[in-house]
Design an enzyme around this catalytic site. Structure first.
Site, PDB file in Angstrom:
ATOM      1  N   HIS A 189       0.895  -1.354  -0.014  1.00 40.68           N
ATOM      2  CA  HIS A 189       0.120  -0.039   0.041  1.00 40.68           C
ATOM      3  C   HIS A 189       0.772   1.220  -0.075  1.00 40.68           C
ATOM      4  O   HIS A 189       1.908   1.369   0.348  1.00 40.68           O
ATOM      5  CB  HIS A 189      -1.073   0.151   1.070  1.00 40.68           C
ATOM      6  CG  HIS A 189      -0.120   0.074   2.569  1.00 40.68           C
ATOM      7  ND1 HIS A 189       0.155   1.043   3.120  1.00 40.68           N
ATOM      8  CD2 HIS A 189      -0.015  -0.885   3.369  1.00 40.68           C
ATOM      9  CE1 HIS A 189       0.734   1.095   4.273  1.00 40.68           C
ATOM     10  NE2 HIS A 189       0.530  -0.287   4.533  1.00 40.68           N
TER      11      HIS A 189
ATOM     12  N   CYS B 286       2.559  -4.720   6.952  1.00 41.66           N
ATOM     13  CA  CYS B 286       2.386  -4.669   5.496  1.00 41.66           C
ATOM     14  C   CYS B 286       3.484  -3.935   4.892  1.00 41.66           C
ATOM     15  O   CYS B 286       4.419  -3.448   5.703  1.00 41.66           O
ATOM     16  CB  CYS B 286       0.911  -4.005   5.389  1.00 41.66           C
ATOM     17  SG  CYS B 286      -0.572  -4.865   5.700  1.00 41.66           S
TER      18      CYS B 286
END
Length: 516
Positions: free
Chosen positions: A408, A427
């Site tokens: 992301h 992440c």
């Protein structure tokens, strides 16, 4: 009474088959193979074909070290002794099964790895593509023994290059290593003296500069330091600071360990990675798009912080879609560990995050008594709506998985300027997420940038499906060979390679002679 007379040859065959069936009974895969072949010998027959199989297996086992495996694991001497000592038909049956067991052990080790990743570290959640053992034996029986055994290890260019680097480093070790380490904590252009000479000599020995008699930190040494820094993921400023000096002083043995561990890791992903795939190397802090073996896009990345609950795991999956203008649905662990304590002290804390009940309705903070809740009974969820301040930035790339890991954007752009970029909750954050999106969409749109920007400017949370899912491989390599065949090394940021090496050592892998 009628007697059935059995010839000695038939009796011997029957005894052999009984011995094989008995010895194979503890291994269902081997037993299945021999049952399906009427217990005929694969190894111990008298034909030249049987002899070739035995010779080629022993040759492969004896040369296991070239793959960073331990020949002692297969106890070739004991195997040869058992073969030599076989006198009875029963003995031959036992030898037959022992050869099959050893063959299957070697085949699995060299093709899919000696170790089981999940037993080494909780972050090693990779599913290793193990092959069917019975099919291995069936296919071996139908193949050229030498060609079959040669085809077992990974056939990737990376694996072959790692084998070459292993051989090179072993040669360096045999010749005394890279010489004395550099005693200075740091050095910079313009300095001189014995530490600079030691630095010069070590850079020459490692192949980063040609021979020189210079006693000072001149432009030639500065250039060599830059080359070294580039090959080790360091800030390439030409100054041998503390971090650079630490890497320069790493021993040949340690680099060799990294290469052998990388070979084991390459065996764990011995599968088709996909003609187009995304490759995230955690230790390199990069994310790449690879098309037909060539890197067509690369960006810097941030990985999980080096704490037990935040380290990014290693696994493979398939990217199916991206979400433009995403909401951030805060993971329960973050809600209870980080935000709930703040809400207990101040109901208006983390005001940029919405609090919602089980029906998705927004909770009025003024009416909520957060002090009554614990991590166990906190009844609410938390969500950050789409915005440029969103923790996920303006786009996320999804490959749905049980670990809730994805790639992301991020509003924290300054972190990409750091040399070591381990800051996230697990992440993978991307420095250039828009360009990454354009590259992915280019396969399905004549105007990927325009399409993405139109969706972005709408401000609405929008899912964009990929027409063709893209495999994503999140790996961890402290030794990588670049496309030109040059070895690059990275720090063991999570300490995982050290654990893998220890496990390989326990399995009998050694470095040979110890040199500095």
């Amino acid at each position: 009474m009628c007697w059935l007379w059995v010839t000695p040859s038939i009796a011997q065959v029957t005894a052999f088959k009984q011995a094989v069936a008995e010895a194979a009974s503890t291994d269902s895969d081997i037993a299945a193979f021999y049952r399906s072949n009427d217990f005929e010998p694969l190894w111990t027959g008298k034909s030249s074909e049987h002899q070739t199989r035995r010779v080629e297996l022993i040759r492969a086992l004896s040369a296991a070290d070239i793959h960073g495996l331990s020949p002692a694991r297969y106890n070739v001497a004991a195997l040869l002794q058992q073969m030599e000592a076989a006198r009875t038909t029963r003995d031959l049956g036992l030898v037959e099964i022992e050869l099959s067991k050893t063959f299957l052990q070697y085949a699995r080790d060299v093709q899919s790895g000696t170790l089981v990743p999940s037993r080494i570290d909780s972050g090693l959640v990779r599913q290793v593509p193990y092959r069917d053992r019975t099919a291995h034996m069936t296919n071996f029986a139908r193949s050229s023994p030498r060609e079959f055994l040669k085809a077992l290890p990974p056939q990737s260019a990376q694996y072959r290059a790692l084998m070459k680097e292993k051989l090179r480093l072993e040669g360096v070790m045999e010749n005394g290593g890279w010489g004395p380490t550099v005693s200075a904590g740091s050095l910079k252009p313009g300095q001189g003296g014995a530490p600079v000479v030691a630095l010069r000599n070590r850079l020459i020995a490692m192949g980063y500069m040609s021979r020189s008699a210079s006693q000072s930190y001149d432009t030639q040494i500065e250039k060599a330091v830059r080359l070294f820094q580039q090959a080790h993921g360091l800030t390439a400023d030409g100054v041998a600071g503390k971090g650079t000096m630490s890497e320069i002083n790493v021993s040949v043995q340690q680099r060799l360990k990294s290469v052998i561990v990388a070979m084991e890791r390459e065996r764990w992903i011995n599968m088709e990675l996909g003609p187009r795939h995304v490759l995230v190397n955690q230790t390199d802090f990069t994310a790449k798009i690879v098309d037909n073996g060539k890197v067509t896009f690369q960006t810097r990345s941030v990985i999980g912080k080096n704490t037990s609950d935040r380290r990014s795991p290693e696994f493979s999956d398939e990217m199916e879609f991206m979400v433009v203008n995403p909401s951030w649905y805060v993971p329960r662990s973050i809600v209870t560990k980080e935000y709930l304590p703040k809400l207990r002290n101040n109901p208006n804390a983390v005001g940029h995050i919405e609090i919602t009940d089980s029906r998705g309705r927004r909770v009025n903070r003024a009416n909520a008594n957060f002090s009554q809740y614990t991590a166990r009974n906190f009844p609410y969820a938390m969500r950050q709506p789409p915005s440029s301040r969103n923790a996920l930035g303006l786009v996320k790339f999804m490959f749905p998985n049980r670990y809730n890991i994805y790639l992301h954007d991020t509003p924290s752009k300054s972190l990409f300027d750091r040399e070591v970029r381990a800051f996230s909750h697990g992440c993978i954050r991307l420095a250039d997420p828009f360009d990454f999106a354009y590259a992915l969409l280019a396969r399905q749109s004549d105007d990927p940038k325009g399409k993405f920007q139109r969706i972005l400017k709408s401000g609405r949370e929008t899912k964009v499906m990929l027409d063709m899912p893209v495999p994503v491989h999140i790996i961890y390599r402290t030794a990588v060979i670049d496309p030109k065949g040059k070895a690059e090394y990275r720090r063991d940021v999570y300490g995982r390679d050290a654990k893998i090496w220890k496990a390989l050592e326990n399995a009998g892998v050694t470095l040979g002679a110890v040199q500095g």
